[in-house]
Write an enzyme that holds these catalytic residues in place. Structure first.
Site, mmCIF file in Angstrom:
data_model
loop_
_atom_site.group_PDB
_atom_site.id
_atom_site.type_symbol
_atom_site.label_atom_id
_atom_site.label_comp_id
_atom_site.label_asym_id
_atom_site.label_seq_id
_atom_site.Cartn_x
_atom_site.Cartn_y
_atom_site.Cartn_z
ATOM 1 N N LYS A 1 37.439 45.239 53.398
ATOM 2 C CA LYS A 1 38.569 46.150 53.185
ATOM 3 C C LYS A 1 38.761 47.095 54.356
ATOM 4 C CE LYS A 1 39.312 45.450 48.361
ATOM 5 N NZ LYS A 1 39.149 45.880 46.989
ATOM 6 N N ARG B 1 31.980 41.933 44.593
ATOM 7 C CA ARG B 1 33.015 40.901 44.765
ATOM 8 C C ARG B 1 33.203 40.697 46.267
ATOM 9 N NH1 ARG B 1 38.470 40.732 45.535
ATOM 10 N NH2 ARG B 1 39.617 39.074 44.462
HETATM 11 N N1 PMM Z 1 40.172 43.708 45.250
HETATM 12 C C1 PMM Z 1 41.124 42.779 45.482
HETATM 13 C C2 PMM Z 1 41.504 41.868 44.491
HETATM 14 N N2 PMM Z 1 40.919 41.889 43.273
HETATM 15 N N3 PMM Z 1 39.369 42.838 41.792
HETATM 16 C C3 PMM Z 1 38.436 43.749 41.517
HETATM 17 N N4 PMM Z 1 37.856 43.781 40.302
HETATM 18 N N5 PMM Z 1 38.034 44.666 42.439
HETATM 19 C C4 PMM Z 1 38.570 44.705 43.688
HETATM 20 O O1 PMM Z 1 38.180 45.584 44.483
HETATM 21 C C5 PMM Z 1 39.578 43.750 44.018
HETATM 22 C C6 PMM Z 1 39.953 42.816 43.018
HETATM 23 C C7 PMM Z 1 41.783 42.736 46.830
HETATM 24 O O2 PMM Z 1 40.975 42.065 47.745
HETATM 25 P P1 PMM Z 1 41.211 40.521 48.165
HETATM 26 O O3 PMM Z 1 42.642 40.388 48.605
HETATM 27 O O4 PMM Z 1 40.224 40.283 49.258
HETATM 28 O O5 PMM Z 1 40.940 39.648 46.980
#
Ligand code: PMM
Length: 282
Positions: A216, A257
Site C-alpha cells: 500500500k 492479507r
Molecule cells: N485492501 C484491499 C482490498 N481488500 N480487504 C481487507 N479485508 N483489507 C484490506 O486492507 C483490503 C481488502 C485493497 O488492496 P488490493 O487492491 O491490493 O487488493
C-alpha cells in the site's frame, strides 16, 4: 462448506484480484484460467486462504456492475474450492457474497463492513459464515475526501464498534466477526501507522484482527521518503510489506492479507520463534 483453518499462528490470506484495474496487480489475473492458476500458486506458496475479488477498490476506481462482478469471481471460487483450497470472497454486495458461499467460499471479506449494501448483514447472518468487517467510510471515488481524523484510533474503533453492533443486531454471531482497520481506505499516510500501533486497542472489538498492508501507498511513502527521495512504487514495496507482517504477527494479528504468501509465512515463523523464546525462557 470448507472451514477456516485454526489459528495456532497468524494466517496468510493471499490476494487474488480478478480485475483489470487493481492498484498493484490489476490485469494480471483477469482471465478465469490465469486467476485459477494464480490461486493454486498462492495456496502452494503458503496462503491459508485465497481471497478472490472482482471489484477494484483502489482510490478513484469506478464500481463494477453486479453481474460482471459475479461472473469474474464465481468460476474461480468454484474451481479453487474444488481443489480443496480455503476461499474467501472480497465483495461489498450481499448477492455476490451469497453466490460465492454457495460456490464454496467460507468467508465474506467486505471492505465496507456492511455499509455499502443494506442486505449484507442479514445475508451473512443467514449464511452463518465468517465475516470480515473492515473500517470504511466511502466508495473508492470519494474515499480520499473522508480521510480527516482528530484521533484516528479512537474514531476507527468507534465506527467499527457501530458496525459490530449493527451486524450482531442483524443476527451475525459475534465470534463470526473479524475486525480490519482498513489501511489505505480513507486513511492518509501516518493514520495507517497509528492504527497498526493501536492493534491492541482494536482487539478490544474482537479477538481476530486482519491486517491488509500489502504494497500500500503509505509503505511507499515511508520507505521512499525517509531520505528525501520519491515514494516507492507498488512493485517495490514487498520488503516493507514483510516487515509489517513480522510486526503484525508479533503483536498477535489473526491474519495478514498479502500479495506474496511465501515471505509472509517466513515472517510469521520468525515472529513466532521470537515470541516463544521470549515467553518460555530456558
Ligand atoms: N485492501 C484491499 C482490498 N481488500 N480487504 C481487507 N479485508 N483489507 C484490506 O486492507 C483490503 C481488502 C485493497 O488492496 P488490493 O487492491 O491490493 O487488493
Amino acid at each position: 462448506m470448507a472451514s477456516l483453518p485454526s489459528a495456532h499462528r497468524t494466517l496468510v490470506m493471499g490476494i487474488l484480484n480478478v480485475t483489470p484495474d487493481s492498484f498493484s496487480d490489476g490485469g494480471r489475473w483477469s482471465s478465469t484460467e490465469a486467476a485459477i492458476a494464480r490461486g493454486i500458486e498462492l495456496a502452494s506458496d503458503g496462503a491459508d486462504i485465497v481471497d478472490v475479488g472482482g471489484e477494484s477498490t483502489r482510490p478513484g476506481a469506478e464500481r463494477v456492475e453486479p453481474g460482471e462482478e459475479v461472473s469474474r469471481v464465481l468460476p474461480v471460487i468454484e474451481a479453487l474450492a474444488n481443489e480443496g483450497i480455503v476461499v474467501s470472497v472480497d465483495t461489498m454486495r450481499a448477492r455476490t457474497a451469497r453466490a460465492a458461499v454457495d460456490a464454496g467460499a467460507c468467508l465474506v471479506n467486505d471492505v465496507s463492513g456492511g455499509l455499502a449494501d443494506p442486505d449484507m448483514a442479514r445475508v451473512v447472518a443467514e449464511l452463518e459464515c465468517d465475516y470480515v468487517a473492515m473500517h470504511w467510510r466511502a466508495h473508492s471515488k470519494e474515499m480520499n475526501a473522508h480521510d480527516h481524523y482528530d484521533d484516528v484510533l479512537a474514531e476507527v474503533h468507534h465506527e467499527l464498534l457501530q458496525r459490530a453492533v449493527t451486524l450482531q443486531e442483524a443476527g451475525v454471531a459475534p465470534e463470526r466477526i473479524i475486525i480490519d482497520p482498513g489501511l489505505g481506505f480513507s486513511k492518509a499516510g501516518d493514520s495507517n501507522w497509528a492504527l497498526l500501533a493501536g492493534m491492541d486497542v482494536l482487539r478490544g472489538l474482537g479477538p481476530r484482527i486482519l491486517i491488509g498492508a500489502s504494497r500500500k501507498r503509505f509503505l511507499g511513502a515511508t520507505i521512499g521518503a525517509g531520505d528525501g527521495s520519491a515514494p516507492r512504487g507498488a512493485d517495490d514495496r514487498d520488503d516493507a510489506t514483510t516487515a509489517v507482517t513480522t510486526l503484525a504477527a508479533f503483536h498477535g494479528a489473526w491474519a495478514v492479507r498479502v500479495h506474496e504468501p511465501r515471505p509472509a509465512r517466513d515472517a510469521i515463523a520468525v515472529a513466532a520463534a521470537w515470541q516463544n523464546a521470549t515467553s518460555t525462557p530456558e
